[in-house]
Design a protein around this motif. Structure first.
Motif, PDB file in Angstrom:
ATOM      1  N   THR A 160       0.828  -1.216   0.000  1.00 21.52           N
ATOM      2  CA  THR A 160       0.000   0.000   0.000  1.00 21.52           C
ATOM      3  C   THR A 160       0.859   1.261   0.000  1.00 21.52           C
ATOM      4  N   GLU A 161       2.164   1.059  -0.238  1.00 19.30           N
ATOM      5  CA  GLU A 161       3.100   2.197  -0.190  1.00 19.30           C
ATOM      6  C   GLU A 161       2.694   3.342  -1.106  1.00 19.30           C
ATOM      7  N   ASP A 162       2.228   2.989  -2.303  1.00 16.96           N
ATOM      8  CA  ASP A 162       1.911   4.028  -3.293  1.00 16.96           C
ATOM      9  C   ASP A 162       0.472   4.525  -3.197  1.00 16.96           C
ATOM     10  N   ILE A 163      -0.243   4.048  -2.197  1.00 14.51           N
ATOM     11  CA  ILE A 163      -1.656   4.429  -2.098  1.00 14.51           C
ATOM     12  C   ILE A 163      -1.779   5.639  -1.176  1.00 14.51           C
ATOM     13  N   PRO A 164      -2.407   6.707  -1.620  1.00 15.45           N
ATOM     14  CA  PRO A 164      -2.544   7.894  -0.786  1.00 15.45           C
ATOM     15  C   PRO A 164      -3.526   7.644   0.360  1.00 15.45           C
ATOM     16  N   GLU A 165      -3.494   8.519   1.343  1.00 12.96           N
ATOM     17  CA  GLU A 165      -4.387   8.338   2.494  1.00 12.96           C
ATOM     18  C   GLU A 165      -5.752   8.945   2.196  1.00 12.96           C
ATOM     19  N   GLU A 166      -6.347   8.407   1.212  1.00 13.00           N
ATOM     20  CA  GLU A 166      -7.695   8.843   0.814  1.00 13.00           C
ATOM     21  C   GLU A 166      -8.576   7.600   0.801  1.00 13.00           C
ATOM     22  N   ASP A 167      -9.850   7.771   1.119  1.00 11.14           N
ATOM     23  CA  ASP A 167     -10.764   6.631   1.061  1.00 11.14           C
ATOM     24  C   ASP A 167     -10.864   6.134  -0.377  1.00 11.14           C
ATOM     25  N   GLY A 168     -10.953   4.851  -0.499  1.00 13.52           N
ATOM     26  CA  GLY A 168     -11.063   4.292  -1.857  1.00 13.52           C
ATOM     27  C   GLY A 168     -10.970   2.784  -1.816  1.00 13.52           C
ATOM     28  N   ARG A 169     -10.817   2.182  -3.021  1.00 16.88           N
ATOM     29  CA  ARG A 169     -10.775   0.717  -3.111  1.00 16.88           C
ATOM     30  C   ARG A 169      -9.786   0.291  -4.183  1.00 16.88           C
ATOM     31  N   GLN A 170      -9.258  -0.911  -3.975  1.00 16.24           N
ATOM     32  CA  GLN A 170      -8.520  -1.563  -5.054  1.00 16.24           C
ATOM     33  C   GLN A 170      -8.970  -3.017  -5.105  1.00 16.24           C
ATOM     34  N   TYR A 171      -9.384  -3.433  -6.277  1.00 15.91           N
ATOM     35  CA  TYR A 171      -9.820  -4.821  -6.482  1.00 15.91           C
ATOM     36  C   TYR A 171      -8.783  -5.546  -7.334  1.00 15.91           C
ATOM     37  N   ILE A 172      -8.535  -6.792  -6.974  1.00 15.98           N
ATOM     38  CA  ILE A 172      -7.741  -7.652  -7.862  1.00 15.98           C
ATOM     39  C   ILE A 172      -8.568  -8.908  -8.095  1.00 15.98           C
ATOM     40  N   SER A 173      -8.973  -9.059  -9.311  1.00 15.17           N
ATOM     41  CA  SER A 173      -9.842 -10.195  -9.632  1.00 15.17           C
ATOM     42  C   SER A 173      -9.118 -11.515  -9.407  1.00 15.17           C
ATOM     43  N   ASP A 174      -9.865 -12.476  -8.883  1.00 18.51           N
ATOM     44  CA  ASP A 174      -9.279 -13.790  -8.640  1.00 18.51           C
ATOM     45  C   ASP A 174     -10.015 -14.867  -9.447  1.00 18.51           C
ATOM     46  N   GLY A 175     -10.636 -14.404 -10.487  1.00 23.36           N
ATOM     47  CA  GLY A 175     -11.308 -15.356 -11.371  1.00 23.36           C
ATOM     48  C   GLY A 175     -12.807 -15.381 -11.192  1.00 23.36           C
ATOM     49  N   HIS A 176     -13.448 -16.042 -12.114  1.00 19.90           N
ATOM     50  CA  HIS A 176     -14.907 -16.153 -12.045  1.00 19.90           C
ATOM     51  C   HIS A 176     -15.344 -17.404 -12.803  1.00 19.90           C
ATOM     52  N   ARG A 177     -16.593 -17.732 -12.674  1.00 17.53           N
ATOM     53  CA  ARG A 177     -17.180 -18.805 -13.467  1.00 17.53           C
ATOM     54  C   ARG A 177     -18.630 -18.421 -13.726  1.00 17.53           C
ATOM     55  N   TYR A 178     -19.102 -18.764 -14.896  1.00 19.22           N
ATOM     56  CA  TYR A 178     -20.503 -18.423 -15.172  1.00 19.22           C
ATOM     57  C   TYR A 178     -21.184 -19.510 -15.984  1.00 19.22           C
ATOM     58  N   PHE A 179     -22.500 -19.505 -15.829  1.00 22.79           N
ATOM     59  CA  PHE A 179     -23.356 -20.374 -16.640  1.00 22.79           C
ATOM     60  C   PHE A 179     -24.258 -19.459 -17.455  1.00 22.79           C
ATOM     61  N   PHE A 180     -24.399 -19.769 -18.704  1.00 21.18           N
ATOM     62  CA  PHE A 180     -25.168 -18.931 -19.624  1.00 21.18           C
ATOM     63  C   PHE A 180     -26.187 -19.803 -20.342  1.00 21.18           C
ATOM     64  N   ALA A 181     -27.417 -19.358 -20.401  1.00 21.39           N
ATOM     65  CA  ALA A 181     -28.440 -20.072 -21.173  1.00 21.39           C
ATOM     66  C   ALA A 181     -29.237 -19.064 -21.978  1.00 21.39           C
ATOM     67  N   GLY A 182     -29.306 -19.259 -23.267  1.00 23.81           N
ATOM     68  CA  GLY A 182     -29.989 -18.289 -24.136  1.00 23.81           C
ATOM     69  C   GLY A 182     -30.974 -18.971 -25.060  1.00 23.81           C
ATOM     70  N   LEU A 183     -31.973 -18.202 -25.466  1.00 21.64           N
ATOM     71  CA  LEU A 183     -33.000 -18.701 -26.385  1.00 21.64           C
ATOM     72  C   LEU A 183     -33.271 -17.649 -27.442  1.00 21.64           C
ATOM     73  N   SER A 184     -33.436 -18.091 -28.675  1.00 19.75           N
ATOM     74  CA  SER A 184     -33.824 -17.119 -29.692  1.00 19.75           C
ATOM     75  C   SER A 184     -35.190 -17.496 -30.255  1.00 19.75           C
ATOM     76  N   HIS A 185     -35.956 -16.467 -30.555  1.00 22.62           N
ATOM     77  CA  HIS A 185     -37.329 -16.672 -31.052  1.00 22.62           C
ATOM     78  C   HIS A 185     -37.520 -15.891 -32.338  1.00 22.62           C
TER      79      HIS A 185
END
Lengths: 445, 207
Positions: A160-185
């Motif tokens: 966190t050395e380079d992070i200023p003392e301001e409120d905020g967030r840092q996210y580092i994604s650790d992956g995901h998984r998804y299920f997708f179901a689609g229909l066309s008409h």
């Protein structure tokens, strides 16, 4: 078969045989020569002779039919469409020409044009081409995706050395998984709808600073329920309007300042939010090229996005044996008074590997954050910014009804600390890669 | 004397008119001759231009020939225009109507062609070409009963004509007139032993 033979023999040939052959460029000779080549199925020479005749001002119904069939037989469906459309416009509802044009549209990927054309078919033709009933359920898709981030070192050495003392967030994604179901008409030849559900589970590392208290959560988890719908309306020949939406319901953990024994502490509590993007566009097809222009208006991560896409697809051979897709996107993102502009370019190439195999490779560059891709179907709505991506898709068609899909992709991500309420300022940039594998099946009813 | 003067003037006038007419006629004949020469050397533009120089909208022969020349040079709309002019000038003539079938046929204007052949049959009900082609069009449209009427007329006039025998044989096959179709296919084989289409027809009948 006999009828088809007679149809193409045509009155033109009959008359031509009665005419006096004068020169290679006389109408009767062009007719007789192109008919001879047609009977011999000598498509390449027929194409040369037919085009030479057209260049010399010889343009007649049977020449267009023969050229259209010659291009169709050699797989150049875009050129076949050009000639068969002219023949069909000049003809008298010739079933052979109509059906050839119908299949040329289908093989060129212009299903809506094929369906509109089929409205003028006789009941027998409709049965023959399978267009006697609209397919309320046209296509079903199921996909599963797993994404893994190569970030263990990054998280282990997170500083966190380079992070200023301001409120905020840092996210580092650790992956995901998804299920997708689609229909066309398909509700009518000119109107279709595609809609899909996606259930997505995400893991990430979060560093948060709230009211001068900092904390990390190495196993933060979010789940997303997404609904996507897009409708397509044909408004003119080879021109369609598109419109739709993608709604996201999020469940996540967020840092909340609470009082514990007289002290402020940051604890992680469950929260919910909803995000959405609405979009519209226009697509048009011409010989060897199709283009699509889209606009998107979204709100992801408490910011507002406005994105425009311009996409060109080139079919150098007039079919899917190989093709190129180029897309340029411009995104404006706003947070209160701050605004950033981003450009994203993606290039894709597709090639038919074998009769039932198709491969697509793609690369994309730019700042993809809260970014919309694939005509609204894919959302890059994590706070990690994708700086570049690439992948390879493989399609296998075991039958006319089924398509199997296998895809591997690579993403170059940038994680950064964003002070609260800031869009342009970011700190502690960390680069890492992530990899995805997607598998799926599409079924055509 | 005045009387004599008057006759001299009339005589000179008539002579002048005769000479002018002969000269105009010569020019017309020469234009046709030049047009034939140009057509023979495949220069259709010149063939058309030679006649355009002497064009008169009420000249049947020029309109008829321009109809043909514009047709073979690929100018179908022009061809239709000239042939229609010729038909308007000689409404009972069959040759411009047959000429008009060239550009109409190339454009697959089936309805127009049918109307044209029917007009020919109004003038000449036994016209073989018009009857055969109407039969041929109805066959292609799948209207076999109508086709039979026209093809039957041709066969009555030309009982051993190859094209008419073959087409009527196939038409009978479509109409399930098995006996008649077999006889006709066999006649085709008599005309052309080993004929592929007739052999195929007989195979279908026997199968």
């Amino acid at each position: 078969m006999c009828k088809r033979y007679y149809l193409l023999t045509g009155i033109g040939l009959f008359l031509a045989m009665m005419g006096i052959g004068q020169t290679n460029l006389s109408m009767p000779d062009v007719d007789a020569e192109t008919y001879r080549l047609y009977q011999q199925a000598n498509w390449k020479v027929l194409i040369e002779a037919g085009n030479k005749a057209l260049d010399n001002g010889m343009d007649f119904y049977y020449l267009r039919v023969r050229l259209g069939i010659a291009y169709y037989e050699t797989g150049n469906y875009h050129r076949a469409i050009t000639h068969l459309e002219k023949a069909n416009a000049a003809g008298n509802g010739d079933a052979f020409v109509q059906e050839s044009l119908f299949y040329a549209y289908l093989l060129a990927g212009r299903r809506m044009e094929a369906l509109v054309l089929s409205k003028s078919f006789t009941p027998e033709q409709k049965i023959r081409t399978g267009t006697n009933k609209m397919k309320i359920f046209r296509q079903a898709d199921v996909y599963y995706n797993i994404n893994r981030a190569d970030n263990s070192e990054v998280i282990k050495t997170f500083s966190t050395e380079d992070i200023p003392e301001e409120d905020g967030r840092q996210y580092i994604s650790d992956g995901h998984r998804y299920f997708f179901a689609g229909l066309s008409h398909e509700f009518s030849p000119s109107f279709s709808l595609y809609h899909a559900y996606t259930g997505l589970q995400k893991d990430h590392f979060v560093y948060a600073r709230e009211e001068d208290i900092a904390t990390t959560n190495e196993q933060a988890h979010s789940s997303l329920n997404q609904y996507y719908a897009t409708a397509q309306l044909r408004v003119a020949r080879n021109v369609q309007l598109l419109g739709g939406m993608h709604i996201v319901g999020l469940k996540f953990v967020a840092p909340v300042v609470t009082q514990r024994q007289g002290r402020d502490v940051l604890s992680w509590e469950n929260g919910t939010a909803s995000e959405s993007v609405f979009f519209g566009g226009i697509s048009a097809q011409a010989p060897f090229v199709s283009c699509l222009a889209m606009v998107y208006s979204g709100n992801f991560n408490q910011r507002k996005q406005f994105q425009t896409d311009l996409l060109f697809t080139f079919y150098p051979s007039g079919n899917y044996s190989w093709y190129l897709v180029s897309q340029l996107s411009h995104q404006t993102e706003k947070l209160d008074a701050e605004k950033v502009n981003r450009l994203v370019f993606e290039q894709q190439a597709g090639v038919k590997l074998a009769p039932k195999w198709l491969a697509e490779a793609y690369v994309g560059f730019g700042d993809m954050q809260n970014f919309v891709a694939n005509q609204g179907a894919v959302l890059y709505n994590t706070m990690d910014m994708v700086k570049s991506r690439g992948g390879l898709r493989l399609y296998f068609f075991p039958s006319l009804r089924a398509r199997l899909h296998l895809e591997g992709s690579w993403l170059r991500n940038e994680s950064a600390y964003y002070p609260k309420g800031s869009l342009q300022q970011s700190y502690n940039s960390i680069m890492f890669n992530s990899y995805s594998v997607t598998g799926g099946l599409s079924w055509y009813f | 004397m005045v009387f004599l003067k008057k006759y001299i003037f009339i005589w000179i006038g008539l002579l002048g008119l005769t000479m002018f007419t002969a000269s105009a006629q010569d020019a017309l004949v020469q234009a046709f001759a030049n047009s034939y020469t140009a057509e023979k050397s495949k220069d259709y533009k010149k063939a058309i231009a030679e006649l355009t120089k002497v064009y008169a909208s009420d000249a049947y022969e020029i309109n008829l020939r321009l109809g043909w020349l514009t047709y073979i040079s690929g100018q179908l709309a022009e061809s239709v225009k000239y042939y229609k002019n010729a038909i308007a000038l000689k409404p009972y003539a069959i040759e411009p109507k047959l000429g008009l079938t060239y550009p109409l046929g190339m454009q697959n204007k089936v309805d127009d062609l049918m109307a044209l052949y029917n007009r020919i049959l109004e003038t000449d009900p036994q016209h073989t070409i018009a009857n055969y082609r109407l039969g041929y069009i109805y066959y292609n449209k799948g209207q076999y009963e109508k086709a039979e009427i026209y093809l039957g007329k041709v066969i009555n006039l030309y009982p051993f004509d190859y094209d008419s025998l073959l087409l009527l044989a196939w038409n009978n096959l479509r109409l399930q007139k098995v006996k008649e179709a077999r006889v006709l296919f066999q006649k085709v084989l008599m005309f052309n032993p080993g004929d592929a289409s007739a052999t195929e027809g007989l195979r279908l009948l026997n199968g």
